[in-house]
Design an enzyme around this catalytic site. Sequence first.
Site, PDB file in Angstrom:
ATOM      1  CG  MET A  32      44.868  47.010  28.571  1.00 26.77           C
ATOM      2  SD  MET A  32      43.931  46.592  26.947  1.00 26.77           S
ATOM      3  CE  MET A  32      42.312  45.899  28.001  1.00 26.77           C
ATOM      4  CG  LEU A  35      45.584  51.183  37.217  1.00 29.52           C
ATOM      5  CD1 LEU A  35      46.973  51.748  37.745  1.00 29.52           C
ATOM      6  CD2 LEU A  35      46.078  50.122  36.367  1.00 29.52           C
ATOM      7  CG  HIS A  39      45.509  46.577  37.233  1.00 30.21           C
ATOM      8  ND1 HIS A  39      44.232  46.869  37.068  1.00 30.21           N
ATOM      9  CD2 HIS A  39      45.723  46.055  35.714  1.00 30.21           C
ATOM     10  CE1 HIS A  39      43.685  46.587  35.989  1.00 30.21           C
ATOM     11  NE2 HIS A  39      44.669  46.166  35.168  1.00 30.21           N
ATOM     12  CG  ASP A 153      44.046  38.580  31.690  1.00 29.69           C
ATOM     13  OD1 ASP A 153      42.777  38.355  30.961  1.00 29.69           O
ATOM     14  OD2 ASP A 153      44.227  39.316  32.584  1.00 29.69           O
ATOM     15  CD  GLN A 156      47.335  39.212  28.542  1.00 33.02           C
ATOM     16  OE1 GLN A 156      46.262  39.474  27.735  1.00 33.02           O
ATOM     17  NE2 GLN A 156      47.429  39.686  29.649  1.00 33.02           N
TER      18      GLN A 156
HETATM   19  P1  AMP Z   1      44.382  44.546  32.057  1.00 28.28           P
HETATM   20  O1  AMP Z   1      44.539  45.932  32.367  1.00 28.28           O
HETATM   21  O2  AMP Z   1      43.082  43.877  32.263  1.00 28.28           O
HETATM   22  O3  AMP Z   1      44.921  44.542  30.654  1.00 28.28           O
HETATM   23  O4  AMP Z   1      45.261  44.047  32.919  1.00 28.28           O
HETATM   24  C1  AMP Z   1      46.786  44.072  33.320  1.00 28.28           C
HETATM   25  C2  AMP Z   1      47.332  42.959  33.862  1.00 28.28           C
HETATM   26  O5  AMP Z   1      46.687  42.771  35.292  1.00 28.28           O
HETATM   27  C3  AMP Z   1      47.276  41.772  33.093  1.00 28.28           C
HETATM   28  O6  AMP Z   1      48.454  40.914  33.292  1.00 28.28           O
HETATM   29  C4  AMP Z   1      46.095  40.845  33.963  1.00 28.28           C
HETATM   30  O7  AMP Z   1      46.467  39.632  33.790  1.00 28.28           O
HETATM   31  C5  AMP Z   1      46.324  41.631  35.397  1.00 28.28           C
HETATM   32  N1  AMP Z   1      45.286  41.538  36.082  1.00 28.28           N
HETATM   33  C6  AMP Z   1      43.966  41.875  35.664  1.00 28.28           C
HETATM   34  N2  AMP Z   1      42.854  41.418  36.889  1.00 28.28           N
HETATM   35  C7  AMP Z   1      43.701  40.833  37.824  1.00 28.28           C
HETATM   36  C8  AMP Z   1      43.329  40.126  38.890  1.00 28.28           C
HETATM   37  N3  AMP Z   1      42.134  40.198  39.495  1.00 28.28           N
HETATM   38  N4  AMP Z   1      44.592  39.459  39.713  1.00 28.28           N
HETATM   39  C9  AMP Z   1      45.748  39.514  39.149  1.00 28.28           C
HETATM   40  N5  AMP Z   1      46.188  39.966  38.119  1.00 28.28           N
HETATM   41  C10 AMP Z   1      45.122  40.715  37.124  1.00 28.28           C
END
Ligand code: AMP
Length: 282
Positions: A32, A35, A39, A153, A156
Amino acid sequence: MKSIKIVRTVEALRAHLAPRRGGERIGLVPTMGALHEGHLSLVRETQTRCGCVVVSIFVNPTQFAPHEDFDRYPRNLEADAAKLHSLDAVDLIFAPEVKELYPQGDATRIEVGGPSKGLETDFRPHFFAGVATVVAKLLISALPDFAAFGEKDYQQLLVVRRLAADLRLPTEILGVPIMREPDGLAMSSRNAYLKADERKVAGELNRVLKEVIAQVRAGKSSIADAEAFGKKALLARGFQSVDYVAIRDAATLAPVEKLSSPARVLAAARVGGTRLIDNMAV
Ligand code: AMP
């Protein structure tokens, strides 16, 4: 340096991927935006397997309830593109408008059962249908060989795995470990909402999860007692409310009574107006 192309439509995405399909493996990293290193670690993990890496940046309205933060969710495509450019690993950014992925509204929804039951769904009942719907759209649009999702997540990740398996999508779902700040706080775009004092409290979430794990591992307390301890500890350390602290089967998220197969502790709690989630292997 790879030059990154930004495409806005499904048609343009498919047109860019068509000549590369077959020759190279294609990897997709759905995000989303806003970054951070978490990410970027998904991107690096995808790059080890794929010659062509696509990052999607889309704040998906259907996974937000009306009272949630869709409008104020941080958006900065230029800064995100610069971060991805400096990685030198990404070929394409897919950044559609809402109308592009929901051209006629959201009459068509994907509901995944199985691992979506309980935990997040008890507190955000709209959430996984929104996630599954948008992830299905992204996977069908790009038809990647691999797609990376964070263990941050965790529920998810299991829902997406189930979705890909049930819809027979030709994509292998990669689960990537959680990236953390120096004090252990799981990185998240929503951490930007935290004021200085809230940020300190937020750092306690991962510590409490470690303490919960230590308790059950030592056999000092039952699963239920360790979960109750975790909730109490979070409130004592400054969280305003705790949605759950739960120890579940790592593969199915079913409740467990003792540690016989791999388990995971998962938690969601609120500090100030910000809801944080975290999880760890037990
Ligand atoms: P988001 O932009 O929050 O929807 O996250 C996009 C992707 O990045 C999802 O698959 C999240 O699980 C992953 N993600 C977010 N934060 C982290 C983190 N701290 N470590 C690993 N993956 C992450």
